[in-house]
Design a protein around this motif. Structure first.
Motif, PDB file in Angstrom:
ATOM      1  N   ARG A   1       0.801  -1.182   0.053  1.00  0.00           N
ATOM      2  CA  ARG A   1       0.106   0.064   0.010  1.00  0.00           C
ATOM      3  C   ARG A   1       1.039   1.147  -0.004  1.00  0.00           C
ATOM      4  O   ARG A   1       1.274   1.761   1.031  1.00  0.00           O
TER       5      ARG A   1
ATOM      6  N   THR B   1      -0.931   7.145   0.902  1.00  0.00           N
ATOM      7  CA  THR B   1      -1.598   7.507   1.968  1.00  0.00           C
ATOM      8  C   THR B   1      -1.984   8.904   1.657  1.00  0.00           C
ATOM      9  O   THR B   1      -1.294   9.881   1.126  1.00  0.00           O
ATOM     10  N   ALA B   2      -3.314   9.142   2.025  1.00  0.00           N
ATOM     11  CA  ALA B   2      -3.857  10.582   1.896  1.00  0.00           C
ATOM     12  C   ALA B   2      -4.656  10.851   3.060  1.00  0.00           C
ATOM     13  O   ALA B   2      -5.369  10.194   3.729  1.00  0.00           O
ATOM     14  N   SER B   3      -4.834  12.294   3.353  1.00  0.00           N
ATOM     15  CA  SER B   3      -5.566  12.895   4.350  1.00  0.00           C
ATOM     16  C   SER B   3      -6.336  13.966   4.100  1.00  0.00           C
ATOM     17  O   SER B   3      -5.913  14.968   3.335  1.00  0.00           O
TER      18      SER B   3
ATOM     19  N   VAL C   1      -1.233  14.236   0.224  1.00  0.00           N
ATOM     20  CA  VAL C   1      -0.913  13.134  -0.354  1.00  0.00           C
ATOM     21  C   VAL C   1       0.695  12.572  -0.161  1.00  0.00           C
ATOM     22  O   VAL C   1       1.260  13.433  -0.760  1.00  0.00           O
ATOM     23  N   GLU C   2       0.723  11.316   0.234  1.00  0.00           N
ATOM     24  CA  GLU C   2       2.112  11.209   0.315  1.00  0.00           C
ATOM     25  C   GLU C   2       2.369   9.530  -0.544  1.00  0.00           C
ATOM     26  O   GLU C   2       1.601   8.575  -0.522  1.00  0.00           O
ATOM     27  N   ASN C   3       3.588   9.553  -1.369  1.00  0.00           N
ATOM     28  CA  ASN C   3       3.999   8.327  -2.000  1.00  0.00           C
ATOM     29  C   ASN C   3       5.101   7.596  -1.300  1.00  0.00           C
ATOM     30  O   ASN C   3       6.085   8.109  -1.112  1.00  0.00           O
ATOM     31  N   SER C   4       4.850   6.115  -0.960  1.00  0.00           N
ATOM     32  CA  SER C   4       5.797   5.539  -0.331  1.00  0.00           C
ATOM     33  C   SER C   4       6.331   4.384  -1.129  1.00  0.00           C
ATOM     34  O   SER C   4       7.214   3.681  -0.656  1.00  0.00           O
TER      35      SER C   4
ATOM     36  N   ARG D   1     -15.306  10.049   1.392  1.00  0.00           N
ATOM     37  CA  ARG D   1     -13.953   9.373   1.459  1.00  0.00           C
ATOM     38  C   ARG D   1     -13.102  10.369   0.280  1.00  0.00           C
ATOM     39  O   ARG D   1     -13.568  10.849  -0.486  1.00  0.00           O
TER      40      ARG D   1
ATOM     41  N   PHE E   1      -6.950   3.909  -3.924  1.00  0.00           N
ATOM     42  CA  PHE E   1      -6.678   3.807  -2.574  1.00  0.00           C
ATOM     43  C   PHE E   1      -7.914   4.691  -2.065  1.00  0.00           C
ATOM     44  O   PHE E   1      -8.331   5.689  -2.453  1.00  0.00           O
TER      45      PHE E   1
ATOM     46  N   CYS F   1      -9.275   6.614   1.150  1.00  0.00           N
ATOM     47  CA  CYS F   1      -8.391   7.014   2.207  1.00  0.00           C
ATOM     48  C   CYS F   1      -9.463   8.078   2.860  1.00  0.00           C
ATOM     49  O   CYS F   1     -10.381   8.520   2.361  1.00  0.00           O
TER      50      CYS F   1
END
Length: 436
Positions: free
Chosen positions: A53, A56-58, A77-80, A132, A148, A150
């Motif tokens: 996964r 991630t986003a908030s 929004v972040e990309n790991s 969401r 995704f 989130c």
């Protein structure tokens, strides 16, 4: 898993090549090779997206929105993943806004995060439900998209325009309310309450020189006066059917609520007491005038749930209940809307009764669309008739103001977008003229 537009284009090209073997047989083997490459590319694309996964986003927003103002919503929004990705971020905003453009394309490098800010302008008070965050992610191959989901759903309450209060806060504290588009008002006469004696400086009114203090100090001293304090200022809001008229998506009631909240804020900074009265076909809400800390929050909560009705407002009930609740002479600022001269005449006896015991200011509205229409030149005979009707209606509005004046009732004819500024101007003018 979602197949992208690029996948369909590539698959269509492969199918064309395979079909082309009917004309030239070597194309069949070439097409099979392309199909195998497509399958391998889709497999690699899926493995890259689904091995972890990686997104991630908030969502970050205030727990309450300001009605009629632009409210900021922030997305993170972040990309790991260990590779760059291309995203489409969709926020499920409340249906009240009727917007279909809350979809943001974004490119993130590996281990990178970005913020997205956008604004929403509600035009109705109430509870708004956010859904969401949907983030559609693709790699450099761009054949597949992974969605995704989130952020948790949340509810936001839309209150009367508290953001407008911040525009006037510093101005009210520093006594600079004649700025920010609020016109300057000529101050006539002196204020009524003595504050202090100070040294004379150039520009002070020579009529305020204190000669006794001057003789004692052997230099010019002047008296400093301030506006009379602790006067009661009540916003009286009509919630009848005429206040359902809309301008730029907001009802006249909402404009009146916003203006009354700002006026209460300014009045309390002027050491006056602010109160609230609402009515429709019966006497509804009464908040006693106060200037205690937290009173603005009380007014905000009471104004939050106010709604118009389809009936005609009962001014007799308003007069009867104000006689019971208000023993001290107060400034009553009545927000209402008169459709025509006859509608004003029906309520005139009650307005006269209010004006006998209190200082009454009647605030009613001019239609912006009619005003703009009158400014346009007539193009044909039918259009000319419409212009005459519009001018007659505008003339009636001004006639209402003049007839109220004849009975000793102050009036303010304004447009919804200028309501807050005009009401504050009128309050400051009445304060400076000692008319409260």
């Amino acid at each position: 898993m979602f197949l992208s537009r690029r996948f369909y284009l590539v698959a269509f090209a492969v199918i064309l090549v395979i079909i082309g073997e009917q004309a030239w047989s070597p194309l069949f083997f070439f097409g099979q090779g392309l199909l195998a490459l497509l399958i391998v590319a889709v497999t690699i694309d899926a493995a890259m997206l689904w091995h972890r996964r990686g997104i991630t986003a908030s969502r970050s927003l205030s727990h309450r929105f300001s009605n009629g103002d632009d409210n900021t919503v922030s997305l993170r929004v972040e990309n790991s993943y260990s590779f760059p990705v291309w995203l489409t971020v969709i926020d499920e905003i409340p249906a009240h806004f009727q917007r279909r453009d809350i979809a943001f394309p974004l490119q993130l490098k590996s281990q990178e995060g970005k913020n997205i800010d956008y604004r929403l302008r509600p035009v109705r008070r109430g509870i708004y439900s956010f859904g969401r965050l949907r983030v559609f992610t693709s790699t450099v191959l761009g054949l597949l998209q992974r969605r995704f989901t989130c952020a948790e759903p949340c509810d936001v309450k839309v209150y009367p325009s508290f953001l407008m209060l911040r525009q006037y806060e510093l101005l009210a504290i520093s006594n600079r309310l004649t700025e920010m588009g609020i016109k300057k008002i000529r101050r006539i006469g002196n204020n009524t309450e003595f504050e202090q004696i100070k040294d004379y400086v150039q520009g002070d009114d020579y009529r305020t020189i204190n000669w006794r203090a001057t003789a004692r100090r052997h230099q010019l001293m002047v008296n400093v006066y301030q506006d009379e304090r602790s006067q009661q200022v009540f916003s009286v809001i009509d919630k009848g059917r005429t206040m359902q008229h809309a301008f730029r998506g907001m009802t006249l009631l909402d404009y009146a609520i916003n203006a009354s909240l700002v006026l209460a804020y300014v009045a309390m900074h002027r050491e006056d007491k602010a109160g609230l009265v609402t009515f429709n076909d019966h006497f509804d809400t009464f908040v006693p005038a106060s200037k205690q800390p937290g009173h603005i929050e009380t007014l905000l909560e009471r104004l939050y749930a106010q709604q118009t009705t389809f009936g005609e407002s009962d001014y007799s009930a308003l007069v009867a209940h104000l006689d019971k609740h208000l023993s001290k002479r107060s400034l009553l600022i009545l927000y209402t809307h008169f459709i025509g001269l006859q509608s004003m005449h029906r309520q005139l006896p009650y307005l006269i009764q209010l004006a006998r015991r209190h200082r009454l200011l009647v605030v009613f509205f001019m239609d912006n669309e009619i005003k703009d229409y009158i400014a346009l030149p007539a193009t044909d005979t039918e259009d000319l008739y419409r212009h005459v009707i519009a001018e007659k209606f505008e003339h009636e509005q001004r006639l209402i103001a003049s007839q109220l004046c004849r009975h000793g009732i102050l009036s303010l004819l304004t447009t919804p977008d200028q309501l807050s500024v005009d009401v504050i101007n009128k309050y400051l003018e009445m304060k400076s003229r000692q008319m409260l």
